[in-house]
Design a protein around this motif. Structure first.
Motif, PDB file in Angstrom:
ATOM      1  N   ASN A  40       0.849  -1.194   0.000  1.00  0.00           N
ATOM      2  CA  ASN A  40       0.000   0.000   0.000  1.00  0.00           C
ATOM      3  C   ASN A  40       0.884   1.243   0.000  1.00  0.00           C
ATOM      4  O   ASN A  40       1.591   1.519   0.967  1.00  0.00           O
ATOM      5  CB  ASN A  40      -0.893  -0.033   1.243  1.00  0.00           C
ATOM      6  CG  ASN A  40      -1.858   1.118   1.330  1.00  0.00           C
ATOM      7  OD1 ASN A  40      -1.515   2.261   1.070  1.00  0.00           O
ATOM      8  ND2 ASN A  40      -3.078   0.818   1.733  1.00  0.00           N
ATOM      9  N   ARG A  41       0.842   2.013  -1.088  1.00  0.00           N
ATOM     10  CA  ARG A  41       1.719   3.173  -1.196  1.00  0.00           C
ATOM     11  C   ARG A  41       1.352   4.254  -0.187  1.00  0.00           C
ATOM     12  O   ARG A  41       2.219   5.007   0.262  1.00  0.00           O
ATOM     13  CB  ARG A  41       1.664   3.732  -2.626  1.00  0.00           C
ATOM     14  CG  ARG A  41       2.177   2.763  -3.663  1.00  0.00           C
ATOM     15  CD  ARG A  41       2.422   3.387  -5.013  1.00  0.00           C
ATOM     16  NE  ARG A  41       1.238   3.943  -5.647  1.00  0.00           N
ATOM     17  CZ  ARG A  41       1.173   4.246  -6.954  1.00  0.00           C
ATOM     18  NH1 ARG A  41       2.232   4.021  -7.733  1.00  0.00           N
ATOM     19  NH2 ARG A  41       0.065   4.744  -7.473  1.00  0.00           N
ATOM     20  N   GLY A  42       0.082   4.341   0.181  1.00  0.00           N
ATOM     21  CA  GLY A  42      -0.308   5.307   1.197  1.00  0.00           C
ATOM     22  C   GLY A  42       0.301   4.998   2.549  1.00  0.00           C
ATOM     23  O   GLY A  42       0.802   5.880   3.245  1.00  0.00           O
ATOM     24  N   ASN A  43       0.280   3.709   2.926  1.00  0.00           N
ATOM     25  CA  ASN A  43       0.864   3.308   4.209  1.00  0.00           C
ATOM     26  C   ASN A  43       2.378   3.463   4.213  1.00  0.00           C
ATOM     27  O   ASN A  43       2.979   3.688   5.264  1.00  0.00           O
ATOM     28  CB  ASN A  43       0.489   1.862   4.526  1.00  0.00           C
ATOM     29  CG  ASN A  43      -1.000   1.686   4.756  1.00  0.00           C
ATOM     30  OD1 ASN A  43      -1.697   2.640   5.098  1.00  0.00           O
ATOM     31  ND2 ASN A  43      -1.488   0.486   4.555  1.00  0.00           N
ATOM     32  N   GLN A  44       2.995   3.329   3.039  1.00  0.00           N
ATOM     33  CA  GLN A  44       4.430   3.574   2.954  1.00  0.00           C
ATOM     34  C   GLN A  44       4.726   5.063   3.119  1.00  0.00           C
ATOM     35  O   GLN A  44       5.667   5.459   3.800  1.00  0.00           O
ATOM     36  CB  GLN A  44       4.969   3.080   1.611  1.00  0.00           C
ATOM     37  CG  GLN A  44       5.053   1.569   1.496  1.00  0.00           C
ATOM     38  CD  GLN A  44       6.031   0.957   2.473  1.00  0.00           C
ATOM     39  OE1 GLN A  44       7.111   1.497   2.708  1.00  0.00           O
ATOM     40  NE2 GLN A  44       5.663  -0.165   3.067  1.00  0.00           N
ATOM     41  N   ALA A  45       3.899   5.894   2.488  1.00  0.00           N
ATOM     42  CA  ALA A  45       4.152   7.339   2.519  1.00  0.00           C
ATOM     43  C   ALA A  45       3.978   7.925   3.915  1.00  0.00           C
ATOM     44  O   ALA A  45       4.745   8.806   4.319  1.00  0.00           O
ATOM     45  CB  ALA A  45       3.226   8.045   1.529  1.00  0.00           C
ATOM     46  N   ASP A  46       2.972   7.435   4.665  1.00  0.00           N
ATOM     47  CA  ASP A  46       2.744   8.016   5.988  1.00  0.00           C
ATOM     48  C   ASP A  46       3.492   7.304   7.109  1.00  0.00           C
ATOM     49  O   ASP A  46       3.404   7.692   8.276  1.00  0.00           O
ATOM     50  CB  ASP A  46       1.245   8.094   6.310  1.00  0.00           C
ATOM     51  CG  ASP A  46       0.587   6.724   6.476  1.00  0.00           C
ATOM     52  OD1 ASP A  46       1.289   5.713   6.642  1.00  0.00           O
ATOM     53  OD2 ASP A  46      -0.660   6.671   6.447  1.00  0.00           O
ATOM     54  N   GLY A  47       4.225   6.231   6.772  1.00  0.00           N
ATOM     55  CA  GLY A  47       5.073   5.555   7.748  1.00  0.00           C
ATOM     56  C   GLY A  47       4.386   4.499   8.586  1.00  0.00           C
ATOM     57  O   GLY A  47       5.041   3.842   9.410  1.00  0.00           O
ATOM     58  N   THR A  48       3.063   4.293   8.403  1.00  0.00           N
ATOM     59  CA  THR A  48       2.375   3.347   9.279  1.00  0.00           C
ATOM     60  C   THR A  48       2.788   1.903   9.023  1.00  0.00           C
ATOM     61  O   THR A  48       2.820   1.088   9.946  1.00  0.00           O
ATOM     62  CB  THR A  48       0.846   3.487   9.137  1.00  0.00           C
ATOM     63  OG1 THR A  48       0.493   3.409   7.748  1.00  0.00           O
ATOM     64  CG2 THR A  48       0.370   4.801   9.710  1.00  0.00           C
ATOM     65  N   GLN A  49       3.120   1.565   7.766  1.00  0.00           N
ATOM     66  CA  GLN A  49       3.563   0.198   7.497  1.00  0.00           C
ATOM     67  C   GLN A  49       4.897  -0.079   8.174  1.00  0.00           C
ATOM     68  O   GLN A  49       5.137  -1.180   8.687  1.00  0.00           O
ATOM     69  CB  GLN A  49       3.677  -0.040   5.998  1.00  0.00           C
ATOM     70  CG  GLN A  49       3.993  -1.478   5.625  1.00  0.00           C
ATOM     71  CD  GLN A  49       2.903  -2.439   6.053  1.00  0.00           C
ATOM     72  OE1 GLN A  49       1.762  -2.294   5.635  1.00  0.00           O
ATOM     73  NE2 GLN A  49       3.240  -3.405   6.897  1.00  0.00           N
ATOM     74  N   LYS A  50       5.787   0.910   8.201  1.00  0.00           N
ATOM     75  CA  LYS A  50       7.073   0.743   8.875  1.00  0.00           C
ATOM     76  C   LYS A  50       6.865   0.557  10.383  1.00  0.00           C
ATOM     77  O   LYS A  50       7.516  -0.275  11.011  1.00  0.00           O
ATOM     78  CB  LYS A  50       7.960   1.953   8.595  1.00  0.00           C
ATOM     79  CG  LYS A  50       8.303   2.136   7.129  1.00  0.00           C
ATOM     80  CD  LYS A  50       9.044   3.437   6.871  1.00  0.00           C
ATOM     81  CE  LYS A  50       9.253   3.670   5.387  1.00  0.00           C
ATOM     82  NZ  LYS A  50       9.891   4.966   5.089  1.00  0.00           N
ATOM     83  N   GLN A  51       5.942   1.343  10.946  1.00  0.00           N
ATOM     84  CA  GLN A  51       5.648   1.187  12.371  1.00  0.00           C
ATOM     85  C   GLN A  51       5.103  -0.202  12.668  1.00  0.00           C
ATOM     86  O   GLN A  51       5.456  -0.822  13.677  1.00  0.00           O
ATOM     87  CB  GLN A  51       4.622   2.233  12.808  1.00  0.00           C
ATOM     88  CG  GLN A  51       5.097   3.672  12.746  1.00  0.00           C
ATOM     89  CD  GLN A  51       3.970   4.627  13.100  1.00  0.00           C
ATOM     90  OE1 GLN A  51       3.240   4.420  14.067  1.00  0.00           O
ATOM     91  NE2 GLN A  51       3.814   5.670  12.309  1.00  0.00           N
ATOM     92  N   ALA A  52       4.215  -0.695  11.791  1.00  0.00           N
ATOM     93  CA  ALA A  52       3.616  -2.003  12.020  1.00  0.00           C
ATOM     94  C   ALA A  52       4.665  -3.110  11.945  1.00  0.00           C
ATOM     95  O   ALA A  52       4.660  -4.033  12.766  1.00  0.00           O
ATOM     96  CB  ALA A  52       2.507  -2.253  11.000  1.00  0.00           C
ATOM     97  N   LEU A  53       5.560  -3.029  10.974  1.00  0.00           N
ATOM     98  CA  LEU A  53       6.609  -4.038  10.855  1.00  0.00           C
ATOM     99  C   LEU A  53       7.521  -4.019  12.069  1.00  0.00           C
ATOM    100  O   LEU A  53       7.844  -5.067  12.645  1.00  0.00           O
ATOM    101  CB  LEU A  53       7.422  -3.816   9.580  1.00  0.00           C
ATOM    102  CG  LEU A  53       8.616  -4.768   9.382  1.00  0.00           C
ATOM    103  CD1 LEU A  53       8.151  -6.210   9.283  1.00  0.00           C
ATOM    104  CD2 LEU A  53       9.409  -4.378   8.140  1.00  0.00           C
ATOM    105  N   ALA A  54       7.939  -2.835  12.484  1.00  0.00           N
ATOM    106  CA  ALA A  54       8.806  -2.723  13.661  1.00  0.00           C
ATOM    107  C   ALA A  54       8.112  -3.276  14.899  1.00  0.00           C
ATOM    108  O   ALA A  54       8.709  -4.009  15.701  1.00  0.00           O
ATOM    109  CB  ALA A  54       9.213  -1.263  13.871  1.00  0.00           C
ATOM    110  N   GLY A  55       6.826  -2.939  15.058  1.00  0.00           N
ATOM    111  CA  GLY A  55       6.086  -3.439  16.217  1.00  0.00           C
ATOM    112  C   GLY A  55       5.924  -4.937  16.194  1.00  0.00           C
ATOM    113  O   GLY A  55       6.001  -5.597  17.242  1.00  0.00           O
ATOM    114  N   ALA A  56       5.713  -5.498  15.009  1.00  0.00           N
ATOM    115  CA  ALA A  56       5.547  -6.941  14.896  1.00  0.00           C
ATOM    116  C   ALA A  56       6.832  -7.671  15.285  1.00  0.00           C
ATOM    117  O   ALA A  56       6.805  -8.657  16.029  1.00  0.00           O
ATOM    118  CB  ALA A  56       5.137  -7.308  13.472  1.00  0.00           C
ATOM    119  N   ILE A  57       7.964  -7.181  14.784  1.00  0.00           N
ATOM    120  CA  ILE A  57       9.240  -7.834  15.089  1.00  0.00           C
ATOM    121  C   ILE A  57       9.551  -7.741  16.577  1.00  0.00           C
ATOM    122  O   ILE A  57       9.876  -8.740  17.233  1.00  0.00           O
ATOM    123  CB  ILE A  57      10.371  -7.199  14.260  1.00  0.00           C
ATOM    124  CG1 ILE A  57      10.170  -7.472  12.767  1.00  0.00           C
ATOM    125  CG2 ILE A  57      11.735  -7.736  14.711  1.00  0.00           C
ATOM    126  CD1 ILE A  57      11.107  -6.687  11.870  1.00  0.00           C
TER     127      ILE A  57
END
Length: 398
Positions: free
Chosen positions: A45-62
């Motif tokens: 999802n390019r929107g989630n990449q642009a606003d940083g939420t996908q990065k937060q989710a990945l970091a939180g999952a790990i």
């Protein structure tokens, strides 16, 4: 469960890895999309990449998964893993792609942490990764088998048979299989992935709940147009609103999603906010169609009656149940919704029966608030279920 030799290594390095996860995920996605631009174009999802939420989710999952492995080795966050697996299945993720992710993720870890990544540290964190990845791969394999599809092969063309504007920002589309065959079954509360071919050639995917029960001849999705200004966020919903109409075809995934109507006769709370009402409509439609005698409490919050998609339908379905009740809250009631309360959802105004099972869908702040209220009123955490649309930023709070 982590091996004995890896537990002390992960425990000792978790603070350093956790502190650097933001930078690690930045480097990871940069590496991944540089090597595989098609993943950003057609999968992520390019929107989630642009606003940083996908990065937060990945970091939180790990971090969350690693912390659980060392602090609670006998447990596993199955609810979180299940939500991720369902989302992955609706995107057509394959087991081979986990190898690609691992390679670029560990290159990013080595780049950020440098000499601190000794062979022992690398081996321990590789074990963490594959414990999580293999759990997801196994769950996704089950989902593909249940859907009757080959791994990742979830897409088929569907014909748009109708379009209806529900509110200024929500449009519903009815769908049937383009080949004239049956649409297939789904469980009330599930969603489908919808693929939009955008002007720049990207095929971006978003998930939308099926907003009617499975007994209907046609499927229905209800799409809220996101209005977040320029940029990729909202690009798919805006495209669907502007371009998709009756007679056109669109690629739709098999249904997935774990927030589904439970069997039995126990009391239910269906709590939603905004367009989160859509999976609740599917559950209510099924309950009404089957003549359920369960007690069903519907609690919905919205900005105003005019912003409430499917408002009359929600009330009608709740009224069709012999033990159904519908409670509405609006930030701006504006006088045209008799019986609605002003403000936000207040579960203290309701009589919550013993043995209640709660299903929640809406924005993350709403989920947090309502879940907290339910816990305060004595509803066990195991009986509170929710769906997150977008990256799951609520990891480790099961």
């Amino acid at each position: 469960m982590l091996s004995e030799q890896s537990v002390p290594v992960v425990r000792a390095t978790l603070p350093a890895v956790g502190a650097a996860l933001g930078e690690i995920t930045d480097r990871f996605y940069a590496r991944l999309f540089s090597a595989h631009p098609e993943l950003l174009r057609d999968l992520f999802n390019r929107g989630n990449q642009a606003d940083g939420t996908q990065k937060q989710a990945l970091a939180g999952a790990i971090a969350g998964f690693a912390g659980m492995l060392v602090d609670r080795p006998g447990t596993r966050p199955d609810a979180v893993l299940s939500r991720i697996a369902h989302k992955h299945a609706s995107l057509g993720v394959t087991s081979e792609q986990y190898k690609t992710v691992q390679r670029h993720l560990f290159d990013a870890i080595a780049e950020v942490l440098g000499d601190a990544v000794t062979p022992a540290v690398a081996a321990a964190w590789d074990e963490v990764y594959w414990l999580m990845a293999n759990a997801l791969i196994a769950r996704e394999a089950q989902l593909y088998e249940t859907a009757g599809v080959v791994e990742g092969d979830v897409w088929r063309p569907m014909l748009v048979t109708g379009r209806h504007r529900e509110t200024p920002d929500v449009v519903s589309f009815t769908l049937r299989a383009a080949d004239g065959g049956p649409n297939g079954r789904f469980l009330p509360g599930q969603y489908v992935g919808v693929q939009a071919e955008l002007p720049d050639g990207a095929r971006q995917i978003r998930q939308y709940s099926l907003s009617r029960g499975p007994g209907r001849a046609e499927w229905r999705i209800s799409v809220k147009r996101l209005r977040s200004g320029p940029g990729p966020e909202g690009e798919v919903s805006s495209w669907l609103h502007a371009n998709l109409g009756a007679g056109q075809t669109v690629m739709v995934s098999a249904p997935f999603g774990g927030l589904t109507l439970p069997e039995g006769d126990g009391p239910l709370l269906l709590a939603s906010a905004g367009v989160g009402v859509t999976p609740m409509l599917s559950m209510l439609d099924e309950l009404a169609t089957t003549g359920s005698a369960r007690r069903v409490i519907v609690a919905h919050a919205d900005r105003s009656p005019d912003d409430h998609a499917h408002r009359d339908e929600l009330a009608r379905l709740a009224a069709a149940l012999p033990h159904g009740e519908c409670h509405l809250w609006y930030e701006d009631p504006d006088g045209c919704a008799p019986g609605a309360r002003a403000g936000r959802t207040d579960l203290g105004a309701l009589e919550l029966p013993e043995g209640l099972t709660a299903y929640l869908c809406g924005p993350l702040p709403y989920l947090r608030a309502v879940r907290g209220d339910l816990l305060h009123h004595g509803v066990p955490a195991a009986d509170i279920h929710y769906e997150v649309f977008g990256p799951d930023l609520w990891l480790g709070q099961e």
